[in-house]
Design an enzyme around this catalytic site. Structure first.
Site, short mmCIF file in Angstrom:
data_model
loop_
_atom_site.label_atom_id
_atom_site.label_comp_id
_atom_site.label_asym_id
_atom_site.label_seq_id
_atom_site.Cartn_x
_atom_site.Cartn_y
_atom_site.Cartn_z
N ASN A 105 0.85 -1.19 0.00
CA ASN A 105 0.00 0.00 0.00
C ASN A 105 0.89 1.25 0.00
O ASN A 105 2.03 1.21 0.46
CB ASN A 105 -0.86 0.00 1.27
N HIS A 107 0.85 5.29 1.36
CA HIS A 107 0.13 6.20 2.25
C HIS A 107 0.83 7.56 2.24
O HIS A 107 2.06 7.64 2.26
CB HIS A 107 0.10 5.62 3.67
C1 GAR Z 1 -2.56 8.76 -2.58
O1 GAR Z 1 -2.05 9.98 -2.12
C2 GAR Z 1 -2.37 7.68 -1.54
O2 GAR Z 1 -1.22 7.85 -0.77
C3 GAR Z 1 -3.61 7.82 -0.71
O3 GAR Z 1 -4.63 8.09 -1.64
C4 GAR Z 1 -4.09 8.84 -2.72
C5 GAR Z 1 -4.56 8.24 -4.01
O4 GAR Z 1 -4.20 9.03 -5.11
N1 GAR Z 1 -3.86 6.62 0.05
C6 GAR Z 1 -4.28 6.61 1.30
O5 GAR Z 1 -4.56 7.62 1.93
C7 GAR Z 1 -4.41 5.22 1.93
N2 GAR Z 1 -4.48 5.30 3.34
P1 GAR Z 1 -4.38 8.51 -6.59
O6 GAR Z 1 -5.80 7.93 -6.68
O7 GAR Z 1 -4.22 9.72 -7.44
O8 GAR Z 1 -3.33 7.47 -6.85
#
Ligand code: GAR
Length: 187
Positions: A105, A107
């Site tokens: 994952n 984050h």
């Molecule tokens: C990313 O910034 C990722 O780190 C976060 O969601 C975003 C997705 O961006 N994930 C979390 O917060 C998980 N806990 P994207 O859809 O543009 O790849």
């Protein structure tokens, strides 16, 4: 080189998905994206799956049968590795047990700091000097599990939620492919 058949799970914009798809076209990149799963039928990221002709499934996690549907599709597409990229749902034990050490994952914080939602607001509120992103193995706790890679930058007094997000995502697009390369370096 035999590339690992990989499924990417998304819920939203899919910029990490897009970036990994584009990196995976490189012959020496260790994975190929064989399936995209989204819990959200309106996720913008689905358009990248369409554009690059990658099979995708929308699986509503409010259905009791969703775990089985996910597992069925992972088997159907012979998936051996999973990347969560903005997938805003907890992965159940049943799936984790079937993919031990094969789910990662990303984050948007320097874990273990700021697990969960509203990361950027909390980073600003606690006046952090630096922040960044973390790629880690997934276990049954939220944003937990062994850390593979972290990347960071300094927070300035002028930063707000939008530009912290922008800077973090720029780093994510470096960190995620690097983490994947590290994992399969000796395979
Ligand atoms: C990313 O910034 C990722 O780190 C976060 O969601 C975003 C997705 O961006 N994930 C979390 O917060 C998980 N806990 P994207 O859809 O543009 O790849």
């Amino acid at each position: 080189m035999v590339k690992r058949k990989t499924c990417i799970f998304i819920s939203g914009r899919g910029t990490n998905l897009k970036n990994i798809i584009s990196r995976s076209r490189d012959k020496s990149f260790p994975i190929q994206i064989s399936l995209v799963i989204s819990n959200n039928k309106n996720a913008q990221g689905i358009n990248y799956a369409k554009k690059f002709k990658i099979p995708f499934k929308i699986i509503d996690t409010s259905l009791q049968t969703h775990e089985n549907k996910i597992l069925l599709n992972l088997r159907k597409y012979k998936i051996t590795f999973i990347c969560l990229a903005g997938y805003m749902k907890i992965i159940s034990n049943k799936i984790i047990n079937n993919f031990q050490k094969r789910i990662i994952n990303i984050h948007p914080s320097l874990l273990p700091k700021f697990k969960g939602l509203n990361t950027f607001q909390r980073v600003l509120k606690s006046r952090e000097k630096e922040t960044g992103c973390t790629v880690h193995y997934v276990n049954n706790k939220l944003d937990d599990g062994h850390i593979i890679i972290k990347k960071k930058f300094y927070v300035s007094l002028k930063d707000n939620v939008d530009n912290l997000k922008y800077q973090t995502q720029k780093l994510e697009h470096k960190a995620y492919p690097e983490a994947i390369i590290n994992i399969f370096r000796y395979c």
